[in-house]
Design an enzyme around this catalytic site. Sequence first.
Site, PDB file in Angstrom:
ATOM      1  N   TYR A   1      19.557 -32.826  14.906  1.00 12.43           N
ATOM      2  CA  TYR A   1      20.062 -31.487  15.190  1.00 12.43           C
ATOM      3  C   TYR A   1      20.908 -31.487  16.469  1.00 12.43           C
ATOM      4  O   TYR A   1      20.450 -31.911  17.529  1.00 12.43           O
ATOM      5  CB  TYR A   1      18.886 -30.523  15.344  1.00 12.43           C
ATOM      6  CG  TYR A   1      19.285 -29.082  15.476  1.00 12.43           C
ATOM      7  CD1 TYR A   1      19.792 -28.389  14.385  1.00 12.43           C
ATOM      8  CD2 TYR A   1      19.154 -28.408  16.683  1.00 12.43           C
ATOM      9  CE1 TYR A   1      20.162 -27.051  14.500  1.00 12.43           C
ATOM     10  CE2 TYR A   1      19.518 -27.078  16.812  1.00 12.43           C
ATOM     11  CZ  TYR A   1      20.021 -26.404  15.706  1.00 12.43           C
ATOM     12  OH  TYR A   1      20.387 -25.087  15.824  1.00 12.43           O
TER      13      TYR A   1
ATOM     14  N   GLU B   1      20.749 -21.550   6.161  1.00 16.19           N
ATOM     15  CA  GLU B   1      21.881 -20.910   6.834  1.00 16.19           C
ATOM     16  C   GLU B   1      23.183 -21.121   6.086  1.00 16.19           C
ATOM     17  O   GLU B   1      24.085 -20.296   6.143  1.00 16.19           O
ATOM     18  CB  GLU B   1      22.003 -21.437   8.265  1.00 16.19           C
ATOM     19  CG  GLU B   1      22.925 -20.626   9.135  1.00 16.19           C
ATOM     20  CD  GLU B   1      22.723 -20.911  10.623  1.00 16.19           C
ATOM     21  OE1 GLU B   1      23.740 -20.974  11.331  1.00 16.19           O
ATOM     22  OE2 GLU B   1      21.575 -21.055  11.074  1.00 16.19           O
TER      23      GLU B   1
ATOM     24  N   ASP C   1      19.029 -22.643  10.798  1.00 15.35           N
ATOM     25  CA  ASP C   1      19.022 -23.591  11.910  1.00 15.35           C
ATOM     26  C   ASP C   1      17.913 -23.247  12.901  1.00 15.35           C
ATOM     27  O   ASP C   1      17.687 -22.068  13.221  1.00 15.35           O
ATOM     28  CB  ASP C   1      20.367 -23.583  12.635  1.00 15.35           C
ATOM     29  CG  ASP C   1      21.415 -24.405  11.878  1.00 15.35           C
ATOM     30  OD1 ASP C   1      21.075 -24.982  10.830  1.00 15.35           O
ATOM     31  OD2 ASP C   1      22.567 -24.460  12.344  1.00 15.35           O
TER      32      ASP C   1
END
Length: 706
Positions: A317, A23, A119
Site C-alpha cells: 500500500y 474503492e 483503501d
Amino acid sequence: MTTVMTSMRKETMTAMINLVVAEKPSVAQSIGKVLGCTGRQDGYLEGNGYLVSWCVGHLIELAEPETYDSKYEKWKKEDLPIIPDIFKYQVAASTKKQFQILKDLMNRDDVTVVTNACDAGREGELIFRLVYDKAGCKKPMKRLWISSMEDEAIRNGFDNLADGKDYDRLYEAALCRERADWIVGINATRFFTCSYGQTLNVGRVMTPTLALTVEREAQIRAFKPEDFYQVQLEGNDLIFTGERIPDKDEAEDLAEKCRTESKAVVTKADINEKLENAPALFDLTSLQREANKRYGFTAQQTLDYAQSLYEKKLLTYPRTDSRFLTDDMETTASSILGIIGNKLSIKITDELNFKKILNSKKVTDHHAIIPTETLRSTDVEALPEGEKKILQLAATRLAESVSAPCKYKETVAEVSCLGKTYTLKGKYIADPGWRSVANTKDKDSDEDSRVIILDFKAGDTVAIDKTSVKAGKTTPPKSYTEDTLLSAMEKAGCDEIPDEAERKGLGTPATRAGVIEKLVRIGFLERRGDKKTKYLVPTHKGETLITVIPESIQSASMTADWEQKLLEIEKGSYDADAFMIEITQMIRKLLDTYRIVPDAEVLMHPVYEPLGKCPHCGSNVVEKSKGFFCENKDCKFALWKDNRFFDSLSKKLTKQIAVQLLTDGKAKLKKCRSVKTGKSYDTTVVLSTTDNGQPQFTLDFTKGGK
C-alpha cells in the site's frame, strides 16, 4: 423434525450474504477472484456467499452552498460566512448509476453484513461511510484492512475482518478534514474574490503551500550575489584553503605574504573512520522525492505509478507515512529480498541486518513500501516504463536498508600561516556497504576515491610551494522542485509543534501530490525548467493571492497544527466538535477583521515583459498563460500555445520559438515529425499575417530557410 431444522439451517446459511464494497472496479475484481465471485452482473460480482461491488472515487460529495439557500448562487460578501448547522451531501452527477446499484445491494434482504474494502486509510473510510449513510444502510459493518493486494493478504484480511465501528474515529477525522476544507475554501474563496474582483481560490492546505513557494521566490529576488576570495596554500602535494575574504586586493596581498613566509604550522591532522548508516525504507513522501530527483517524476506521477503497482499486487500500500515494517515481517522481507535479487538483478550484500527495518511501534496504519512476492511470477519488462522505475526504486531501497553501513575515512587537516587558518578536507570510502547495492557515490567523497595521506602531525611545519587566490560568488537559494517542496511541506511548522507529535507538516503523504497538482491546475504555480529538473514557481496570480491573504490563512504552522489535531481525533484524544469550532472561529475572525490591501488593483494586473513587435501593427507582443498576444486590443494577432499547425509538426509553440518568429519572421525547427507518415525532418517555419492581422505559417525547406 431434526431433518427439517437442519434444512432450515442450511437455507439460512445460504441466504447470508456479505456485500463487499471496494474503492475501484480493478480492486473489486482482485478481491472477487480470491473470494470465488465468478458471476458478473451490472456493477457487481457475485458468488460463494459474497457480492463484490465498488465505488468510483467519491460517489457522495458535500452539497454546494446554493443547496442550503438559493441566495448563495450569487457571491456576496454580506452573505458570509456560510457555515451549515447540518452538512448536506449529494450524489455526484457522474456516479448516480453506481450509487443506485450499491444502494440496492445494501438493501437486499439476503445481504446480512456489509464489508468496507475501500483503501485502508482516512479517505477510503470516508468514501465508503458516505455511501453507507446516504443509502440508509443499518446492517452490521465489517472492515477489511490490508497493506497488500496479494491473494494471500486478501485471504488473511477476510479471515480477520474487524468490526466497522472500530474505525468510527477515523471516519470522524475524515469528516472533520472534509468539512474544514469546505468551510475554509468556500468562505475564503468567495470573500477574497468579491474583495478584489477576480477569482482567488483559497484552501486550508493549498494556500500555505503556495505561501512557501512565494516566500522562496522573494528570497531569490532579494538576494544580491557577493564576490569573495579565498587564499590557497600548496605544499606536500596538498592544497589548503583559507576563509572567504570580500576584498580581492586584500586576498592577493595575503597570498603574497604567505608565499614570502614560505611555511605553515600544522595545527590539526586527523584521519577518522566513520559510518554512514543505510537509508530507511520508503514511505510515500520519500519515494516521491527520490523519484523526482532521479527521474523528474511529479509527486502525482509517482503516486499513480505506485497505486497501479499496488493494484497489480506488485507493491504494498503506497499511501503510508511509515518507513518501517512490523516486527513479524522478517521472514517476508527476507523472501522478497531473494526474489528481487534474481528478478531485478539487484545486488544483495553479504552482511544483512533485518532488525533495522522492523519496528511495530513506528508503523501506524500501514508499513513501509516494499515489493511483494507476486514479483516472482511477473514479467517485469511488460510493465510500463514509469512503473518499472518505481518498482526498481522500492526494491533497491529494500536491499540497501538491510545492508551494512558505508565505512569511510574522513581527513581533516589545518595549518596556520601569519595568524590565519587554512583547511584541507577529504573523504575516502573504505567499504561501500549499502552504497554498493546501486553503486551510488557519496557526493562529498573525492572523485578519484583516493586516500589523502598525511605525512605530518600537529606541530610540524609544511613548506609552502605556491600560493593562489580562488574567486567565487555567493549563490541564492534555488526555486523549489517537487522534491524540495514535498520536503518543505513535510517539515512546515515543525518548530512550533511538539517533538512527540506523530504527524507534522502540511497535508498528509496521501494528499500532498494532489495539493501541488491543484495549485498548478488553477494557475497559482507553474513548472519551469528542463525535462528532468522542473522548478515549481508561483505565477503572478499566485503571488498576488499571498500578498493579500492574511497570516491566519497562509500560516504553515497553524495548518500543520490542524493536521496533528486530525490525527488526535483519529485516536480519540481530541474532540471533533472542538476542532470544527476552531475552524469556524478562525473564518469568522477573518471576515470581521480583514482590511483590503491599499492599491491592490495594481497588484491584480501584471506588467508583462514585451517579447517582440507585432508583425501586423508594430505594438508589443507579450506572453500570457495561453499564448503570445498583441497588446493592441484592436489587433487580432495572437500566437496560441495550443497550436494546431505546430501540433501537425509534433512540436509545441514555446516562448523561444515565439521570440524567433517575432524577431526574424522565421524559426528553425529540428526533428519535426509528420503525424501522417511518422517521418522526421528539419525545416524552417515562416511567419506572416493576413490582412486582418491573424498569423499564418508556411514551411521553407530551401537552404536559405535552413
